[in-house]
Design a protein around this motif. Structure first.
Motif, PDB file in Angstrom:
ATOM      1  N   LEU A 229       0.824  -1.202   0.000  1.00 54.81           N
ATOM      2  CA  LEU A 229       0.000   0.000   0.000  1.00 54.81           C
ATOM      3  C   LEU A 229       0.864   1.261   0.000  1.00 54.81           C
ATOM      4  O   LEU A 229       1.866   1.348   0.718  1.00 54.81           O
ATOM      5  CB  LEU A 229      -0.894  -0.016   1.251  1.00 54.81           C
ATOM      6  N   PHE A 230       0.490   2.232  -0.848  1.00 54.44           N
ATOM      7  CA  PHE A 230       1.092   3.566  -0.852  1.00 54.44           C
ATOM      8  C   PHE A 230       0.019   4.553  -0.404  1.00 54.44           C
ATOM      9  O   PHE A 230      -1.108   4.527  -0.901  1.00 54.44           O
ATOM     10  CB  PHE A 230       1.587   3.946  -2.241  1.00 54.44           C
ATOM     11  N   VAL A 231       0.390   5.450   0.539  1.00 50.91           N
ATOM     12  CA  VAL A 231      -0.573   6.392   1.110  1.00 50.91           C
ATOM     13  C   VAL A 231      -0.039   7.812   0.960  1.00 50.91           C
ATOM     14  O   VAL A 231       1.111   8.098   1.336  1.00 50.91           O
ATOM     15  CB  VAL A 231      -0.834   6.099   2.612  1.00 50.91           C
ATOM     16  N   ALA A 232      -0.891   8.706   0.400  1.00 51.40           N
ATOM     17  CA  ALA A 232      -0.555  10.136   0.374  1.00 51.40           C
ATOM     18  C   ALA A 232      -0.929  10.713   1.749  1.00 51.40           C
ATOM     19  O   ALA A 232      -2.108  10.976   2.030  1.00 51.40           O
ATOM     20  CB  ALA A 232      -1.315  10.832  -0.745  1.00 51.40           C
ATOM     21  N   ASP A 233       0.097  10.884   2.595  1.00 47.25           N
ATOM     22  CA  ASP A 233      -0.107  11.362   3.962  1.00 47.25           C
ATOM     23  C   ASP A 233      -0.059  12.887   3.912  1.00 47.25           C
ATOM     24  O   ASP A 233       0.982  13.520   4.152  1.00 47.25           O
ATOM     25  CB  ASP A 233       0.998  10.781   4.840  1.00 47.25           C
ATOM     26  N   SER A 234      -1.218  13.484   3.631  1.00 44.84           N
ATOM     27  CA  SER A 234      -1.279  14.876   3.175  1.00 44.84           C
ATOM     28  C   SER A 234      -0.693  15.877   4.179  1.00 44.84           C
ATOM     29  O   SER A 234       0.203  16.654   3.851  1.00 44.84           O
ATOM     30  CB  SER A 234      -2.735  15.253   2.865  1.00 44.84           C
ATOM     31  N   LEU A 235      -1.177  15.878   5.425  1.00 42.70           N
ATOM     32  CA  LEU A 235      -0.709  16.884   6.371  1.00 42.70           C
ATOM     33  C   LEU A 235       0.675  16.548   6.915  1.00 42.70           C
ATOM     34  O   LEU A 235       1.297  17.406   7.576  1.00 42.70           O
ATOM     35  CB  LEU A 235      -1.714  17.050   7.515  1.00 42.70           C
ATOM     36  N   GLY A 261       7.836  21.626   2.038  1.00 50.47           N
ATOM     37  CA  GLY A 261       8.882  22.297   1.285  1.00 50.47           C
ATOM     38  C   GLY A 261       8.551  22.289  -0.195  1.00 50.47           C
ATOM     39  O   GLY A 261       7.596  21.638  -0.651  1.00 50.47           O
ATOM     40  N   ASN A 262       9.366  23.026  -0.997  1.00 51.29           N
ATOM     41  CA  ASN A 262       9.144  23.103  -2.447  1.00 51.29           C
ATOM     42  C   ASN A 262      10.365  22.665  -3.248  1.00 51.29           C
ATOM     43  O   ASN A 262      10.477  22.961  -4.429  1.00 51.29           O
ATOM     44  CB  ASN A 262       8.712  24.515  -2.862  1.00 51.29           C
ATOM     45  N   THR A 263      11.300  21.987  -2.587  1.00 43.25           N
ATOM     46  CA  THR A 263      12.457  21.458  -3.298  1.00 43.25           C
ATOM     47  C   THR A 263      12.089  20.088  -3.914  1.00 43.25           C
ATOM     48  O   THR A 263      10.987  19.569  -3.719  1.00 43.25           O
ATOM     49  CB  THR A 263      13.645  21.296  -2.343  1.00 43.25           C
ATOM     50  N   THR A 266      11.150  17.472  -1.273  1.00 41.88           N
ATOM     51  CA  THR A 266      10.099  17.788  -0.304  1.00 41.88           C
ATOM     52  C   THR A 266       8.765  17.975  -1.033  1.00 41.88           C
ATOM     53  O   THR A 266       8.709  18.206  -2.251  1.00 41.88           O
ATOM     54  CB  THR A 266      10.420  19.064   0.487  1.00 41.88           C
ATOM     55  N   LEU A 267       7.699  17.898  -0.255  1.00 41.46           N
ATOM     56  CA  LEU A 267       6.342  18.060  -0.781  1.00 41.46           C
ATOM     57  C   LEU A 267       5.569  18.998   0.134  1.00 41.46           C
ATOM     58  O   LEU A 267       5.941  19.225   1.287  1.00 41.46           O
ATOM     59  CB  LEU A 267       5.636  16.698  -0.859  1.00 41.46           C
ATOM     60  N   PHE A 268       4.453  19.516  -0.419  1.00 43.44           N
ATOM     61  CA  PHE A 268       3.599  20.403   0.364  1.00 43.44           C
ATOM     62  C   PHE A 268       2.137  19.990   0.094  1.00 43.44           C
ATOM     63  O   PHE A 268       1.588  20.269  -0.952  1.00 43.44           O
ATOM     64  CB  PHE A 268       3.841  21.861  -0.024  1.00 43.44           C
ATOM     65  N   ASN A 269       1.558  19.304   1.069  1.00 51.91           N
ATOM     66  CA  ASN A 269       0.199  18.772   0.957  1.00 51.91           C
ATOM     67  C   ASN A 269       0.012  17.879  -0.290  1.00 51.91           C
ATOM     68  O   ASN A 269      -0.822  18.160  -1.149  1.00 51.91           O
ATOM     69  CB  ASN A 269      -0.837  19.898   0.928  1.00 51.91           C
ATOM     70  N   PRO A 270       0.769  16.815  -0.379  1.00 51.56           N
ATOM     71  CA  PRO A 270       0.517  15.887  -1.501  1.00 51.56           C
ATOM     72  C   PRO A 270      -0.876  15.276  -1.362  1.00 51.56           C
ATOM     73  O   PRO A 270      -1.237  14.780  -0.286  1.00 51.56           O
ATOM     74  CB  PRO A 270       1.619  14.845  -1.322  1.00 51.56           C
ATOM     75  N   TYR A 271      -1.628  15.356  -2.446  1.00 54.93           N
ATOM     76  CA  TYR A 271      -3.029  14.953  -2.346  1.00 54.93           C
ATOM     77  C   TYR A 271      -3.336  13.660  -3.088  1.00 54.93           C
ATOM     78  O   TYR A 271      -4.310  12.983  -2.781  1.00 54.93           O
ATOM     79  CB  TYR A 271      -3.929  16.086  -2.873  1.00 54.93           C
ATOM     80  N   ASP A 272      -2.542  13.302  -4.067  1.00 59.33           N
ATOM     81  CA  ASP A 272      -2.820  12.103  -4.836  1.00 59.33           C
ATOM     82  C   ASP A 272      -1.500  11.449  -5.250  1.00 59.33           C
ATOM     83  O   ASP A 272      -0.450  12.117  -5.365  1.00 59.33           O
ATOM     84  CB  ASP A 272      -3.637  12.449  -6.088  1.00 59.33           C
TER      85      ASP A 272
END
Length: 421
Positions: A229-235, A261-263, A266-272
């Motif tokens: 399973l892969f999960v987008a852990d948004s927060l 982050g934006n590098t 890093t991610l910022f609220n990955p949703y999908d």
């Protein structure tokens, strides 16, 4: 004593009379035959002797007569044969025509040319008939029931028990039609076997946090062919990988500590999150960074594949992308721009906060149009959609209404699953 008698030797040919007087025998033979002229000029032959020798004389006369008749018949046959031969020799006989070698070769050439011409004409006729034949292409007509059935959770009831959900954001199916649901406000992933009314927690522990065994507002799920399973852990701004039957996850994209982050790492609220099954590459909708990131299998950082130039309406910009779909057949993406109310491969601008999409094997598009409370269906290559679930602009919890549609998926029979409030 005088005895006179007549002996008929041959009917209508010979008459014989015999006279016996005393010791002498008198035999009178009257021969009515052509040979009598050769025997004597008289009409009778008188023989003296005993009566016992008379039959011999008669027999000799018969033999002589038969011999002469046979000779005469043979002569007549020979004469007839000579006449026939002379007649045949006078009739001109036809000459037999013999085909020479050149004649035979010429005949074969003519026959071969005729066969070749005939076959050529038949081939041309068959090809022309095949070319002009029109094939009717069957266009599938897809219809869905306008009323739905609840398969997980309890309508209008929030909770964290095994038969309850709290703001589920995403739902997926595996090859066994097992449901996996991102139970967002319960910070867990629930698994529902087919036709089951209670779920099992397979990721998270219902408490928000950034530890490996915790999730914080999970928004998207992906299950591979082995059940991992892969999960987008948004927060928590990360993508977590949970092996099959594991009690904790591992960060495969973003910051494991949960910092945004934006590098490229890093991610910022990955949703999908979606995955290319051939290469193992992950594609992530980096919601608050307005971009789509790709992460190769095992890589610690990713690459920008779409957007990344701030929010906007230009071709190089995205505006809060919330879902993406990888079209493997066309090696392209379909992206939902939530705040632009559009989808990149659709020219329709009649969406209100679209939140999810999927494609069927024929390339048809399905969109969860959240604030219009409906599911829109787009035939492959068309930009005008049809509502197949819900009623546009009407929110409700009845079996024929939707409220804030947030997810849409299909099973192998094209049954549609939708998550709504």
């Amino acid at each position: 004593m005088h005895i006179q008698s007549r002996i008929n030797c041959m009917p209508s040919d010979q008459h014989l009379s015999r006279k016996n007087s005393r010791s002498d025998n008198f035999i009178h033979v009257n021969i009515r035959s052509p040979i009598r002229r050769k025997i004597t000029n008289s009409k009778s032959v008188t023989l003296h002797g005993r009566s016992r020798s008379a039959p011999k004389v008669i027999e000799q006369l018969y033999e002589k007569q038969n011999n002469e008749i046979n000779i005469s018949s043979k002569t007549n046959v020979e004469d007839d044969n000579l006449r026939n031969d002379s007649t045949k020799s006078k009739i001109p006989q036809k000459k037999k025509y013999k085909c020479t070698r050149k004649c035979a070769i010429g005949s074969l050439l003519i026959l071969s040319i005729f066969v070749i011409i005939t076959v050529s004409i038949l081939i041309i006729l068959l090809l022309s008939r095949k070319a002009t034949r029109t094939r009717s292409v069957a266009v599938p007509i897809l219809r869905w029931n306008t009323t739905g059935i609840t398969v997980a959770g309890i309508s209008r009831v929030l909770g964290n028990s095994s038969d309850q959900l709290n703001r589920p954001l995403h739902v997926i199916l595996d090859y066994l039609n097992t449901l996996y649901i991102a139970d967002s406000d319960n910070n867990r992933v629930q698994k529902y076997l087919k036709n089951a009314t209670n779920g099992t927690t397979v990721a998270g522990n219902s408490t928000a946090g950034s530890y490996p065994n915790q999730l914080d507002d999970p928004s998207s799920l992906l299950v591979d062919e082995t059940g991992d399973l892969f999960v987008a852990d948004s927060l928590n701004n990360r993508i977590q990988f949970w092996p099959f039957l594991s009690m904790s996850g591992t960060t495969v994209a973003g910051n494991s500590s949960g910092f945004p982050g934006n590098t490229n790492n890093t991610l910022f609220n990955p949703y999908d999150v979606v995955r290319d099954s051939k290469t193992g590459t992950l594609y992530i909708t980096d919601f608050s960074n307005h971009r789509i990131m790709s992460h190769a299998s095992g890589a610690s950082s990713g690459n920008i594949v779409a957007g990344g130039n701030g929010a906007g309406l230009n071709n190089t910009q995205l505006n809060y992308p919330i879902r993406c779909y990888l079209d493997s057949a066309l090696t392209s993406f379909i992206i939902i721009n939530m705040d632009n109310n559009n989808i990149d491969r659709s020219t329709s601008t009649l969406f209100r906060t679209p939140r999810a999409l999927t494609l069927d094997p024929m390339g048809n598009l399905y969109v969860a149009d959240r604030d219009n409370h409906r599911i829109q269906f787009f035939l492959n290559g068309q930009s005008n959609g049809t509502t197949i679930a819900g009623i546009t602009g009407i929110s409700g919890n009845n079996t024929n209404l939707l409220s804030k549609s947030r997810s849409v998926i299909l099973d192998s029979q094209l049954n549609l699953y939708n998550r709504h409030r």
